[in-house]
Design an enzyme around this catalytic site. Structure first.
Site, mmCIF file in Angstrom:
data_model
loop_
_atom_site.group_PDB
_atom_site.id
_atom_site.type_symbol
_atom_site.label_atom_id
_atom_site.label_comp_id
_atom_site.label_asym_id
_atom_site.label_seq_id
_atom_site.Cartn_x
_atom_site.Cartn_y
_atom_site.Cartn_z
ATOM 1 N N ARG B 18 0.726 -1.326 0.028
ATOM 2 C CA ARG B 18 -0.195 -0.004 -0.449
ATOM 3 C C ARG B 18 0.917 0.975 0.245
ATOM 4 O O ARG B 18 0.645 1.890 -1.055
ATOM 5 C CB ARG B 18 -0.200 0.313 1.270
ATOM 6 N N ASP B 19 1.268 1.730 0.731
ATOM 7 C CA ASP B 19 2.288 2.632 1.775
ATOM 8 C C ASP B 19 3.312 2.339 0.073
ATOM 9 O O ASP B 19 4.022 3.566 -0.019
ATOM 10 C CB ASP B 19 2.824 2.871 2.476
ATOM 11 N N HIS B 22 4.409 3.630 -3.161
ATOM 12 C CA HIS B 22 4.648 5.484 -3.864
ATOM 13 C C HIS B 22 6.046 4.627 -4.195
ATOM 14 O O HIS B 22 6.284 5.857 -5.250
ATOM 15 C CB HIS B 22 4.986 6.036 -2.358
ATOM 16 N N HIS B 201 2.669 4.589 12.651
ATOM 17 C CA HIS B 201 2.849 4.554 11.513
ATOM 18 C C HIS B 201 4.104 5.848 11.742
ATOM 19 O O HIS B 201 4.495 6.595 11.636
ATOM 20 C CB HIS B 201 2.050 5.000 10.471
ATOM 21 N N HIS B 203 7.734 7.375 9.745
ATOM 22 C CA HIS B 203 8.922 7.785 8.637
ATOM 23 C C HIS B 203 10.255 7.115 8.720
ATOM 24 O O HIS B 203 10.024 8.163 10.387
ATOM 25 C CB HIS B 203 8.015 8.244 8.548
#
Lengths: 288, 344
Positions: B18-19, B22, B201, B203
């Site tokens: 999903r992420d 990108h 979540h 980064h």
């Protein structure tokens, strides 16, 4: 002659409408109906010398039997209840909720199409801001796909919009097809919490199967001027981009600052469209 | 490596499909999805997120079109998954009800409903709808560095009252430091009081993704997102996270060797833009701005002869959010007018 009108709903939209109706020479504002007698909207109606009802729509209509037209600025759910009540009394309604019971009207595109309809629906602020551009491009070429992104200040989106964001997205997308003439449509809405709040912005992407660049640009410019005639704060935020069969148009809508400050162009474009439709009814009656 | 015998205290949710999309320009094929989802499932992953990086229905000009539809990708994942939960992401205002109904038909178990950290009330409609369709729901609060721990707690409460069984702090800009994570988690856990789980979540912009995830877990989070090889917008690297958790004695129930093999043989070779902490991504985390600003800042910097990093830091200071790209030009013009020396 002027039309005698009432506003249902004392929230953001209803209260903004109060000011626009009150100063319109074609309309005579009788009053506003709300749920909460202590609401700011009703207080402003009272202060302006208008009737302010908090005992239900039926009671208000009983008390004011000489109305010609009602604006419904409540909610989709409430409008579904109001519609039969208004119809039974032969009262015409301009619906600013996402109920979509009556035919959709965007003044620049189909103002004269539904003049006899007892109930017309103004879709969404996103549709009012973007459908005229898509329709203008459809007139200049064949639009295969239109995608619009409407960004509004978080503070200008009331509880109605927030709890019905699906209806907003779906109705806006559908209107790009039915009124804008695009073969397919997609709508995106972004609530932007930035402080100070930002002015309503709309990006319109249109993929054209056939495209004559100069005609497209001219067509967009004409549409912007026509909408600006009834929504003064409607303007291009940048020059349209034309590349690879796609036109990108950036439009911003600054409000008149009647109720919420000028960033809330999303309110103004709905209430200005509603007033434009009502004016058209009045013009028509005058020429009959 | 064998799975740990102890019952897992934290459940890991993978976002590679999903992420991570990108990082490959949203060009996953159903075959790749089937292989990677199957591998994650066998390694013992709790949930596997699949679909366009910006959620169901986000394939668009604005967010970039997917090579394959959500339908194709979800079907492929469903074929491969035996034990894990199939998860989808949904952003109100982008996707619609129809796409949630379709996800339920295709066998999605969990829906992640994501909003900006102060806008949780726009999620209530779709949280309710997903629950009615028989799917579990977690809320995701994005850009959480932009508001206070108290506000995060209040917004998490809105999502839980609407039916979410978990809420994740989704550090979209990679701007949180460890104390920031701790404060937000603590406030959220206090508010939820065991009614729903808390998740993280993270980064990698400040190179803190694994550290922040560990801090969140130590504070009481029981859900954590990560991506194989750190794919995506520079996400927490799943195999590194699992390794660290094993070292500090937090059982995950995951087979680390399988994950490493999957990351190195299946994911790294297809990444177009491998995640890295360079001056661009680091400045994003430092300034706390949305990823969509980076490209615009570079252009405005060139036009006005200023440093893109100065623009990003200034728009971050003004608490700008995605959708305000025009502000970058205004800030760049302002910086140029002041003719201030470029900061190093």
């Amino acid at each position: 002659m002027t039309l005698r009108v009432a506003i249902l709903g004392s929230g953001n939209i209803g209260t903004d409408l109060l000011y626009k109706v009150a100063r319109n020479p074609a309309l005579t504002l009788v009053g506003m109906v709300g749920i909460d007698p202590a609401s700011e909207g009703l207080a402003r109606a009272r202060a302006g010398g208008f009737a302010a009802g908090a005992d239900g729509v039926e009671r208000f209509l009983d008390d004011h039997p000489d109305l010609d037209l009602v604006f419904d600025a409540t909610s989709a759910h409430a409008h579904a209840e109001h519609a039969p009540v208004l119809a039974a009394r032969g009262l015409r309604c301009i619906d600013l909720t996402p109920a979509a019971l009556g035919p959709a009207v965007v003044p620049d595109v189909n103002l004269d199409e539904h003049l006899e309809a007892p109930d017309v629906n103004l879709v969404t602020c996103g549709a009012q801001a973007t459908v005229p551009i898509v329709a203008a491009l459809s007139a200049a070429g064949r639009v295969a796909y239109a995608e619009v992104v409407s960004t509004v200040a978080s503070r200008s989106a009331g509880p109605g919009t927030r709890s019905n964001i699906d209806e907003f997205t779906v109705a806006t997308a559908r209107s790009l097809e039915t009124l804008g003439g695009s073969a397919a449509g997609k709508a995106i809405i972004i609530l932007n919490p930035a402080e100070p709040p930002i002015v309503m912005r709309n990006t319109i992407y249109a993929e054209l199967a056939t495209l004559e660049e100069a005609a497209a640009a001219a067509s967009v410019a004409e549409a912007v001027a026509r909408v600006a005639a009834y929504v003064p704060g409607y303007r291009l935020a940048a020059e349209p981009l034309v590349a690879d069969g796609m036109v990108t148009v950036f439009v911003e809508v600054e409000g008149a600052g009647d109720y919420l400050p000028t960033y809330a162009g999303n309110l103004d474009i709905m209430t200005s469209a509603a007033v434009r439709v009502a004016e058209r009814y009045a013009e028509r009656l005058a020429t009959r | 490596m064998n799975q740990t015998a102890t019952a897992p205290r934290v459940r890991l949710l993978d976002s590679t499909l999903r992420d991570g999309s990108h990082a490959i320009g949203h060009r996953y094929t159903p075959e790749q999805v089937e292989l990677i989802a199957g591998g994650l499932d066998q390694a013992g992953m709790h949930a596997i997120g699949v679909g366009h990086g910006d959620g169901l229905g986000a394939s668009s000009i604005q967010y970039m079109r997917s090579l394959h539809t959500d339908d194709e990708l979800l079907s492929a994942a469903r074929r491969a998954i035996r034990r894990a939960r199939l998860a989808v992401t949904f952003q109100p205002g982008i996707g619609t009800k129809r796409q949630l109904e379709r996800a339920a038909e295709l066998g999605a178990d969990l829906v992640r409903i994501a909003t900006h950290c102060t806008e949780a009330d726009i999620a209530t409609q779709h949280i309710g709808l997903s629950r009615d369709l028989g799917m579990d729901v977690h809320g995701d609060l994005m850009m959480p560095h932009m508001t206070s721990p108290e506000k995060i707690a209040e917004q998490a409460r809105i999502m839980v009252d609407a039916g979410a069984t978990g809420v994740h702090i989704m550090d979209s800009a990679g701007a949180l430091t460890m104390d920031d994570v701790k404060a937000r988690l603590a406030a959220m856990l206090r508010e939820l009081g065991g009614e729903a789980e808390a998740g993280i979540h993270a980064h990698q912009n400040l190179s803190l993704a694994v550290a922040n995830t560990v801090v969140a877990i130590q504070e009481g989070a029981t859900l954590a997102d990560a991506c194989l090889a750190g794919a995506g917008a520079g996400n927490c690297q799943m195999e590194a996270l699992v390794a660290v958790l094993e070292q500090i004695g937090v059982p995950t129930g995951i087979d680390l060797w399988k994950l490493e093999d999957l990351a190195d043989t299946m994911v790294r070779p297809i990444m177009r833009t491998p995640p890295t902490v360079d001056r661009t991504t680091l400045t994003q985390g430092f300034a706390g701005v949305p990823g969509s600003f980076l490209h615009h800042a570079a252009r405005a910097a060139e036009r006005f002869g200023v440093d893109a990093r100065d623009i990003l830091v200034e728009v971050g200071r003004r608490k700008s959010v995605a959708g305000q790209e025009d502000l970058l030009v205004e800030v760049a013009a302002g910086l140029a007018a002041k003719q201030r020396p470029v900061a190093g």
